[in-house]
Design a protein around this motif. Structure first.
Motif, mmCIF file in Angstrom:
data_model
loop_
_atom_site.group_PDB
_atom_site.id
_atom_site.type_symbol
_atom_site.label_atom_id
_atom_site.label_comp_id
_atom_site.label_asym_id
_atom_site.label_seq_id
_atom_site.Cartn_x
_atom_site.Cartn_y
_atom_site.Cartn_z
ATOM 1 N N VAL A 1 0.730 -1.208 0.027
ATOM 2 C CA VAL A 1 0.006 -0.081 0.113
ATOM 3 C C VAL A 1 0.757 1.237 -0.054
ATOM 4 C CG1 VAL A 1 -1.997 -1.180 1.253
ATOM 5 C CG2 VAL A 1 -0.313 0.153 2.536
ATOM 6 N N GLU A 2 2.230 1.136 0.098
ATOM 7 C CA GLU A 2 2.947 2.339 -0.116
ATOM 8 C C GLU A 2 3.375 2.679 -1.530
ATOM 9 O OE1 GLU A 2 4.100 -0.486 1.651
ATOM 10 O OE2 GLU A 2 3.104 0.185 3.712
ATOM 11 N N HIS A 3 3.107 1.872 -2.319
ATOM 12 C CA HIS A 3 3.295 2.285 -3.758
ATOM 13 C C HIS A 3 2.154 2.312 -4.517
ATOM 14 C CE1 HIS A 3 7.121 0.179 -2.171
ATOM 15 N NE2 HIS A 3 7.702 1.371 -2.416
ATOM 16 N N LEU A 4 2.293 3.338 -5.303
ATOM 17 C CA LEU A 4 1.057 3.875 -6.280
ATOM 18 C C LEU A 4 1.277 2.651 -7.593
ATOM 19 C CD1 LEU A 4 1.143 7.581 -6.796
ATOM 20 C CD2 LEU A 4 -0.940 5.881 -6.107
ATOM 21 N N PRO A 5 0.093 2.075 -7.923
ATOM 22 C CA PRO A 5 -0.094 1.079 -8.782
ATOM 23 C C PRO A 5 0.510 1.562 -10.031
ATOM 24 C CG PRO A 5 -1.958 1.107 -7.748
ATOM 25 C CD PRO A 5 -1.091 2.189 -6.991
ATOM 26 N N GLN A 6 0.988 0.722 -10.935
ATOM 27 C CA GLN A 6 1.560 1.011 -12.274
ATOM 28 C C GLN A 6 0.707 0.249 -13.518
ATOM 29 O OE1 GLN A 6 3.267 3.483 -12.702
ATOM 30 N NE2 GLN A 6 3.621 3.804 -10.303
ATOM 31 N N TYR B 1 2.996 3.613 -16.325
ATOM 32 C CA TYR B 1 1.545 2.924 -16.017
ATOM 33 C C TYR B 1 1.389 2.191 -17.343
ATOM 34 C CZ TYR B 1 -3.095 2.355 -14.148
ATOM 35 O OH TYR B 1 -4.212 1.607 -13.644
ATOM 36 N N ARG B 2 1.003 0.834 -17.328
ATOM 37 C CA ARG B 2 0.760 0.053 -18.512
ATOM 38 C C ARG B 2 -0.847 -0.140 -18.413
ATOM 39 N NH1 ARG B 2 3.089 -4.652 -17.039
ATOM 40 N NH2 ARG B 2 3.573 -3.508 -15.215
ATOM 41 N N GLY B 3 -1.314 0.352 -19.534
ATOM 42 C CA GLY B 3 -2.968 0.252 -19.814
ATOM 43 C C GLY B 3 -3.516 1.193 -19.615
ATOM 44 N N LEU B 4 -2.970 2.412 -19.086
ATOM 45 C CA LEU B 4 -3.785 3.932 -18.718
ATOM 46 C C LEU B 4 -4.911 4.144 -19.674
ATOM 47 C CD1 LEU B 4 -3.799 5.765 -16.146
ATOM 48 C CD2 LEU B 4 -2.710 7.231 -17.884
ATOM 49 N N GLY B 5 -6.306 4.309 -19.234
ATOM 50 C CA GLY B 5 -7.259 4.652 -20.167
ATOM 51 C C GLY B 5 -7.154 6.016 -20.709
ATOM 52 N N ILE B 6 -7.082 6.082 -21.987
ATOM 53 C CA ILE B 6 -7.129 7.238 -22.850
ATOM 54 C C ILE B 6 -7.780 8.292 -22.193
ATOM 55 C CG2 ILE B 6 -8.048 8.647 -25.012
ATOM 56 C CD1 ILE B 6 -7.863 6.230 -26.481
ATOM 57 N N ASP B 7 -9.162 8.373 -21.462
ATOM 58 C CA ASP B 7 -9.377 9.343 -20.883
ATOM 59 C C ASP B 7 -8.833 9.916 -19.678
ATOM 60 O OD1 ASP B 7 -10.276 6.919 -19.810
ATOM 61 O OD2 ASP B 7 -12.283 7.288 -19.298
ATOM 62 N N ARG B 8 -8.215 8.859 -18.760
ATOM 63 C CA ARG B 8 -7.526 9.221 -17.915
ATOM 64 C C ARG B 8 -6.136 9.928 -18.041
ATOM 65 N NH1 ARG B 8 -6.347 3.820 -14.227
ATOM 66 N NH2 ARG B 8 -5.173 4.949 -12.779
ATOM 67 N N ALA B 9 -5.524 9.447 -19.182
ATOM 68 C CA ALA B 9 -4.229 9.782 -19.732
ATOM 69 C C ALA B 9 -4.598 11.598 -20.140
ATOM 70 C CB ALA B 9 -3.836 9.076 -21.005
ATOM 71 N N VAL B 10 -5.733 11.736 -20.680
ATOM 72 C CA VAL B 10 -5.783 13.056 -21.255
ATOM 73 C C VAL B 10 -6.157 14.080 -20.225
ATOM 74 C CG1 VAL B 10 -7.384 14.340 -22.931
ATOM 75 C CG2 VAL B 10 -6.554 12.280 -23.584
ATOM 76 N N ALA B 11 -6.824 13.511 -18.992
ATOM 77 C CA ALA B 11 -7.394 14.240 -17.877
ATOM 78 C C ALA B 11 -5.768 14.531 -17.240
ATOM 79 C CB ALA B 11 -8.150 13.695 -17.009
ATOM 80 N N CYS B 12 -5.019 13.814 -17.110
ATOM 81 C CA CYS B 12 -3.688 14.053 -16.264
ATOM 82 C C CYS B 12 -3.004 15.012 -17.111
ATOM 83 C CB CYS B 12 -3.009 12.737 -16.493
ATOM 84 S SG CYS B 12 -3.393 11.553 -15.063
ATOM 85 N N MET B 13 -2.889 15.137 -18.652
ATOM 86 C CA MET B 13 -2.033 15.938 -19.326
ATOM 87 C C MET B 13 -2.340 17.356 -18.913
ATOM 88 S SD MET B 13 -1.346 14.195 -22.879
ATOM 89 C CE MET B 13 -0.272 15.468 -23.075
#
Lengths: 206, 206
Positions: free
Chosen positions: A139-144, B70-82
């Motif tokens: 729980v100390e590391h953000l998932p990837q 992060y592998r498999g980040l959803g497109i919507d999440r990625a764009v919001a993060c940008m």
């Protein structure tokens, strides 16, 4: 003296330190020869009747005397709380109940869904989230990745909230996932006999 | 310039600061007269095809350039993060995604089930837990009845984990339940245009 806790799926028995269980759908199995009465608590009326048809039963439900303002506390939670003067009780089964005791008084508690229920729920949200939970996450590391992200989403919030609730109090874990959850806490105890200890306390006071 | 984010249930449009949505099951509604091309991102291929049959579409998916492991980040999440250089992004819809950005780098994130999914899950565990969630609970007080105990079990763990994840960083909420969750944080922002801001940034860099 035989102790029996009757849940939704199983009879849980204890006799002289031995513990066993037996499915509620059929005649409960007594693994010992004894004419002792059975002290029982139950959340399952038909299973209680089945037990009564086989043995003399003393129902402890009427003798539970927990100091609390909580309305509608389940019998099993109340009895487990009676076993602890000061501390946090985490019973992790199909639901996870977290209760706080202080100087023998129950301060309240909350209910989190059982860990395995989450997997179903994520799958129902989106096929992308239909993944097996990874119980090895930290729980100390953000998932990837997605699998870790949903596993963290199940486990980290519960761990953080137990921690925050405990405020340094002793934490006692019970239930099928109690051993797993205890691993996230340095000073945690696992005690699968908590409810029987509560029952013994009630019997002593009778 | 028309921006369009296509989700599982709706087309979300923005044009000159106006925002509207239209269900994905039928022809999307353009509430404005414009021959501008539509810049779009989509997690829904059939809905993207339907949009393309009506307007020239520039798919921004190929131009997303988020610095992350992060592998498999959803497109919507990625764009919001940008859209965010430093901060925590909480997008609370049918799933709740929590992502951390630091100096323009995505550090990871986790996924919690959407708030309304929990109610179903509790009901499936036991009829005793089949209660409406109480969204008026406070996370500082231990619950004193079953309805509050399950509501607290849904909300407090999420709030505590967002807090712990943020470590003082700015938190930006989006999605249907974003406004509700923001109320638990003193300095929170709600921004329902986050994903469009991310899209604008990508377009600027094109």
């Amino acid at each position: 003296m035989i102790l029996c806790e009757i849940g939704n799926t199983h009879y849980h028995f204890m006799h002289r330190g031995s513990i066993w269980r037996s499915p509620v759908g059929k005649k409960p199995e007594f693994k010992i020869e004894s004419d002792d009465p059975v002290y029982a608590i139950s959340v399952n009326d038909p299973a209680m009747r089945r037990l009564r048809s086989l043995k003399p039963v003393i129902n402890l439900a009427e003798h539970i005397d927990l100091d609390t303002n909580y309305r509608g506390l389940g019998i099993d939670r109340a009895v487990a709380c009676m076993a602890i003067e000061d501390g946090v009780i985490v019973d992790a089964g199909s639901a996870i109940t977290v209760d706080v005791m202080q100087n023998g008084v129950h301060l309240g508690g909350f209910i989190y869904p059982g860990l395995m229920k989450f997997q179903q729920m994520y799958g129902a949200i989106s096929p992308v989230l239909q993944k097996a939970l990874n119980f090895a996450i930290e729980v100390e590391h953000l998932p990837q990745n997605t699998g870790d992200a949903i596993s963290y989403g199940v486990i980290a919030p519960l761990i953080h909230t137990i921690e925050k609730t405990a405020r340094g109090k002793r934490i006692v874990f019970a239930g099928g996932d109690g051993g797993y959850l205890a691993r996230f806490f340095e000073d945690a105890m696992v005690d699968q006999t908590l409810i029987f200890k509560g029952m013994e306390k009630i019997i002593k006071e009778l």
